[in-house]
Scaffold this motif. Structure first.
Motif, PDB file in Angstrom:
ATOM      1  N   ARG A  63      61.170  75.161  75.821  1.00  0.00           N
ATOM      2  CA  ARG A  63      60.776  73.778  76.064  1.00  0.00           C
ATOM      3  C   ARG A  63      62.008  72.893  76.310  1.00  0.00           C
ATOM      4  O   ARG A  63      62.055  72.124  77.264  1.00  0.00           O
TER       5      ARG A  63
ATOM      6  N   TYR B 119      53.980  73.196  78.503  1.00  0.00           N
ATOM      7  CA  TYR B 119      53.284  74.061  77.547  1.00  0.00           C
ATOM      8  C   TYR B 119      52.551  75.193  78.279  1.00  0.00           C
ATOM      9  O   TYR B 119      52.511  76.314  77.813  1.00  0.00           O
TER      10      TYR B 119
ATOM     11  N   ARG C 197      59.998  72.356  65.387  1.00  0.00           N
ATOM     12  CA  ARG C 197      60.755  71.105  65.217  1.00  0.00           C
ATOM     13  C   ARG C 197      60.843  70.726  63.737  1.00  0.00           C
ATOM     14  O   ARG C 197      61.892  70.273  63.278  1.00  0.00           O
TER      15      ARG C 197
ATOM     16  N   GLN D 290      51.274  63.184  62.402  1.00  0.00           N
ATOM     17  CA  GLN D 290      52.494  63.989  62.505  1.00  0.00           C
ATOM     18  C   GLN D 290      52.261  65.342  63.176  1.00  0.00           C
ATOM     19  O   GLN D 290      53.176  65.896  63.770  1.00  0.00           O
ATOM     20  N   ARG D 291      51.047  65.834  63.087  1.00  0.00           N
ATOM     21  CA  ARG D 291      50.719  67.080  63.791  1.00  0.00           C
ATOM     22  C   ARG D 291      50.866  66.896  65.292  1.00  0.00           C
ATOM     23  O   ARG D 291      51.138  67.841  66.031  1.00  0.00           O
TER      24      ARG D 291
ATOM     25  N   SER E 195      55.020  66.183  67.986  1.00  0.00           N
ATOM     26  CA  SER E 195      55.761  67.088  68.856  1.00  0.00           C
ATOM     27  C   SER E 195      55.169  67.096  70.275  1.00  0.00           C
ATOM     28  O   SER E 195      55.894  66.971  71.267  1.00  0.00           O
ATOM     29  N   SER E 196      53.838  67.199  70.345  1.00  0.00           N
ATOM     30  CA  SER E 196      53.189  67.205  71.667  1.00  0.00           C
ATOM     31  C   SER E 196      53.360  65.860  72.365  1.00  0.00           C
ATOM     32  O   SER E 196      53.518  65.796  73.588  1.00  0.00           O
TER      33      SER E 196
ATOM     34  N   ASP F 209      56.675  65.626  73.966  1.00  0.00           N
ATOM     35  CA  ASP F 209      56.754  66.440  75.180  1.00  0.00           C
ATOM     36  C   ASP F 209      55.845  65.941  76.287  1.00  0.00           C
ATOM     37  O   ASP F 209      55.784  66.558  77.355  1.00  0.00           O
TER      38      ASP F 209
ATOM     39  N   GLU G 155      52.672  66.017  76.230  1.00  0.00           N
ATOM     40  CA  GLU G 155      51.594  66.999  76.380  1.00  0.00           C
ATOM     41  C   GLU G 155      50.373  66.648  75.544  1.00  0.00           C
ATOM     42  O   GLU G 155      49.546  67.503  75.283  1.00  0.00           O
TER      43      GLU G 155
ATOM     44  N   GLU H  46      60.244  59.390  61.819  1.00  0.00           N
ATOM     45  CA  GLU H  46      59.974  60.821  62.006  1.00  0.00           C
ATOM     46  C   GLU H  46      60.095  61.200  63.488  1.00  0.00           C
ATOM     47  O   GLU H  46      60.745  62.182  63.847  1.00  0.00           O
TER      48      GLU H  46
ATOM     49  N   ALA I  60      63.659  61.210  64.677  1.00  0.00           N
ATOM     50  CA  ALA I  60      64.403  62.390  64.224  1.00  0.00           C
ATOM     51  C   ALA I  60      64.062  63.599  65.085  1.00  0.00           C
ATOM     52  O   ALA I  60      64.936  64.373  65.477  1.00  0.00           O
ATOM     53  N   LEU I  61      62.779  63.747  65.371  1.00  0.00           N
ATOM     54  CA  LEU I  61      62.365  64.888  66.202  1.00  0.00           C
ATOM     55  C   LEU I  61      62.943  64.768  67.611  1.00  0.00           C
ATOM     56  O   LEU I  61      63.327  65.761  68.227  1.00  0.00           O
TER      57      LEU I  61
ATOM     58  N   ILE J  42      66.400  66.200  68.085  1.00  0.00           N
ATOM     59  CA  ILE J  42      66.596  67.662  68.147  1.00  0.00           C
ATOM     60  C   ILE J  42      66.869  68.100  69.584  1.00  0.00           C
ATOM     61  O   ILE J  42      67.772  68.889  69.848  1.00  0.00           O
TER      62      ILE J  42
END
Lengths: 199, 145
Positions: free
Chosen positions: A155, A162, A184, B8-9, B12-13, B16, B18, B40, B43-44, B47
């Motif tokens: 990614r 995805y 992550r 929070q789940r 990430s998507s 992106d 997505e 949060e 921070a992600l 990465i």
């Protein structure tokens, strides 16, 4: 006979239609490769050598090993390109080959990358904090389970969607989504742990 | 708190790009009111930058392309040779295997078959033994008699 073949097959001279090649899409280049164009292969090589190397470096943690793996992957691409049907994007297919090559090397190595083994990337004049951050990033990635690390790198480094990651790894989309989220979270936790232990 | 866990789940998507539009809108509404989730997601987001910063400094060897092209050229030449190669080598191998098999069969039978029983001495006119088990001294005695 070999001498006659060699210059034609592996000539490194720039193609006359270099500009056309540079403007060509990956689909056009792969089609040209399938028709035997060495110049088209060189163009694909120049487009993807850096991302392929970066992916291999993050997976293997060693700059020299990563170069060998990336080169091996490109040779595999060349060998397999006549059978490439274009169902996935060329980049997806390439990253899958790079990933498999690296996973094979990791299996052979059968060891987790230790901090000693993590070599610094060949870089010029990196300030020391950047080097520290780079080493920590490498260390964190090496401590992550390969399943999570692979999706995260595809990614972030491969910039695959995805759907493309799912195609590359043969996983359902939902699995890619959840693995990326876990990856992550794991990265962040490991980073914080390492930072605290280093203080 | 429950809302944070659910949100929070999806972070990430969302990062992106997505996440389906409806969920993305719900998440954005939550982010406007929740400092913790904003931290949060920041921070992600970091990465990606951290990982890319490492590879940004990576330098490809100057002879990277040459090494790949050499390997590719070697592959093509050997493949061309394989395609042109006559069948002499496989034939020689097959012949050697057959010879070895024949040798083994011969060796096997020469060791395992029983030796033929001693054949009786063929009858010569006037000298035929009286009985099948007669030996030379017996015949001499008969002649003398």
């Amino acid at each position: 006979m070999e001498e006659a073949l060699r210059p034609r097959l592996v000539s490194a001279e720039r193609p006359v239609d270099g500009q056309a090649l540079a403007a060509a899409s990956d689909v056009e280049l792969t089609a040209a490769c399938q028709n035997g164009s060495q110049a088209a292969f060189r163009e694909l090589l120049s487009r993807y050598r850096k991302p392929a190397l970066a992916l291999a470096y993050h997976m293997l943690g060693d700059a020299e090993d990563a170069e060998d793996a990336a080169q091996e992957a490109f040779v595999r691409v060349f060998q397999a390109i006549p059978r490439f049907r274009g169902q996935a994007a060329f980049s997806t297919w390439l990253y899958r080959i790079v990933t498999n090559t690296c996973l094979g090397r990791l299996r052979r190595r059968r060891e987790k990358i230790s901090l000693e083994r993590v070599s610094e990337p060949r870089s010029a004049d990196s300030p020391s904090h950047q080097v520290t951050n780079a080493l920590m990033t490498r260390q964190v990635l090496s401590m992550m389970p390969p399943k999570l690390r692979t999706v995260l790198l595809l990614r972030v480094e491969g910039r695959l969607s995805y759907r493309e990651i799912a195609d590359a790894l043969g996983l359902p989309m939902g699995t890619v989504r959840s693995r990326l989220s876990k990856a992550r979270t794991a990265f962040r936790k490991l980073w914080l742990d390492l930072s605290e232990s280093g203080d | 708190m429950l809302a944070c866990r659910l949100i929070q789940r999806d972070l990430s998507s969302y990062l992106d790009g997505e996440l389906p539009a409806a969920r993305a809108a719900r998440l954005e509404a939550h982010l406007r009111t929740c400092q913790r989730c904003r931290e949060e997601i920041a921070a992600l987001e970091g990465i990606n930058d951290q990982i890319r910063a490492v590879s940004h400094d990576l330098q490809v060897s100057q002879d990277f392309d040459q090494r790949v092209l050499r390997a590719v050229g070697y592959y093509q030449v050997t493949r061309a040779q394989r395609q042109r190669k006559p069948l002499t080598k496989p034939l020689v191998v097959v012949a050697l295997i057959l010879l070895a098999l024949l040798g083994m069969i011969r060796h096997f039978f020469s060791r395992t078959l029983p030796l033929p029983a001693r054949a009786p001495v063929p009858a010569v006119s006037g000298l035929a033994p009286a009985a099948s088990g007669a030996t030379m001294p017996d015949r001499d005695r008969e002649r003398r008699r």
